[in-house]
Design an enzyme around this catalytic site. Structure first.
Site, PDB file in Angstrom:
ATOM      1  N   CYS A  83      -7.803  -4.434   0.640  1.00  0.00           N
ATOM      2  CA  CYS A  83      -6.790  -3.398   0.759  1.00  0.00           C
ATOM      3  C   CYS A  83      -6.332  -3.336   2.213  1.00  0.00           C
ATOM      4  O   CYS A  83      -7.029  -3.801   3.108  1.00  0.00           O
ATOM      5  CB  CYS A  83      -7.301  -2.047   0.283  1.00  0.00           C
ATOM      6  N   HIS A  85      -2.515  -2.505   4.857  1.00  0.00           N
ATOM      7  CA  HIS A  85      -1.175  -1.971   5.085  1.00  0.00           C
ATOM      8  C   HIS A  85      -0.234  -3.099   5.484  1.00  0.00           C
ATOM      9  O   HIS A  85      -0.569  -3.880   6.375  1.00  0.00           O
ATOM     10  CB  HIS A  85      -1.202  -0.942   6.216  1.00  0.00           C
ATOM     11  N   GLU A 130      -6.369   9.461   3.809  1.00  0.00           N
ATOM     12  CA  GLU A 130      -5.567   8.406   3.185  1.00  0.00           C
ATOM     13  C   GLU A 130      -4.439   9.056   2.389  1.00  0.00           C
ATOM     14  O   GLU A 130      -4.638   9.500   1.265  1.00  0.00           O
ATOM     15  CB  GLU A 130      -6.422   7.539   2.261  1.00  0.00           C
ATOM     16  N   GLU A 132      -1.393   7.759   0.889  1.00  0.00           N
ATOM     17  CA  GLU A 132      -0.840   6.425   0.708  1.00  0.00           C
ATOM     18  C   GLU A 132       0.049   6.305  -0.521  1.00  0.00           C
ATOM     19  O   GLU A 132      -0.208   6.914  -1.565  1.00  0.00           O
ATOM     20  CB  GLU A 132      -1.973   5.385   0.626  1.00  0.00           C
TER      21      GLU A 132
END
EC number: 5.3.3.2
Length: 197
Positions: A83, A85, A130, A132
């Site tokens: 995981c 970005h 988080e 997101e």
């Protein structure tokens, strides 16, 4: 770390890494700006673009990774295959493939989009948040792993039963079940009914 077009643009001429920027998004996933990575995770958190990858072997087992102890966020916990970005302007698919290679030393033999999920998960240990808008990907891994020890503490391939046992006794990332549940329809399509996902 391999130098790719995405990483090359984030290293200054003297070799020092620039601040890592994330894409800030609205509730529909439309980019509205950028923020420095750590700042975006400070309470109450800024909604930003992220991705989560779930890779499976030929037997339909999910590849988990334990995050390295040196990670600034959620060190030592178990989570999905990869995981992270995307860099500003980087396609989530490209970012997912890039980070899977950087962290695990392997390129997926198949990688497919599996929808998006939006969540807000505070991490009680670090105090980070988080917030997101997460792009989900499922795929296959058929090559030997070569994990980067600065990113990955351990790896494991698990069946659904083994995951349940491990989840009951080990610490997992705050976002793990949210992203897994959101990806389940695509996981079932990929692995077939016999795998049990």
């Amino acid at each position: 770390m391999p130098i790719t077009p995405a990483t090359a643009t984030h290293t200054s001429s003297n070799g020092a890494a620039d601040a890592i920027l994330l894409e800030l998004v609205d509730e529909n996933g439309v980019t509205i700006g950028t923020a420095e990575k750590l700042a975006a995770h400070q309470p109450p958190g800024q909604l930003h673009r992220a991705f989560s990858v779930f890779l499976f072997d030929e037997r339909g087992r999910l590849l988990l990774q334990q995050r390295a102890l040196g990670k600034y966020h959620s060190p030592g916990v178990w989570s999905n295959t990869c995981c992270g970005h995307p860099y500003p302007g980087e396609a989530p698919f490209a970012a997912a493939a890039r980070r899977t290679y950087e962290e695990l030393g392997v390129s997926p033999s198949l990688l497919a989009e599996a929808g998006t999920v939006r969540y807000n998960h505070p991490d009680p240990d670090s105090g980070l948040v988080e917030q997101e808008y997460n792009h989900l990907f499922v795929g296959m891994v058929q090559s030997p792993l070569r994990p980067d020890p600065e990113e990955v503490g351990a790896t494991a391939f698990v069946t659904p039963v083994e995951l349940a046992e491990r989840h009951a006794k080990d610490t997992f990332s705050s976002w793990f079940m949210t992203v897994l549940d959101a990806a389940r329809p695509a996981v079932r399509e990929l692995t077939g009914p016999s795998a049990g996902w």
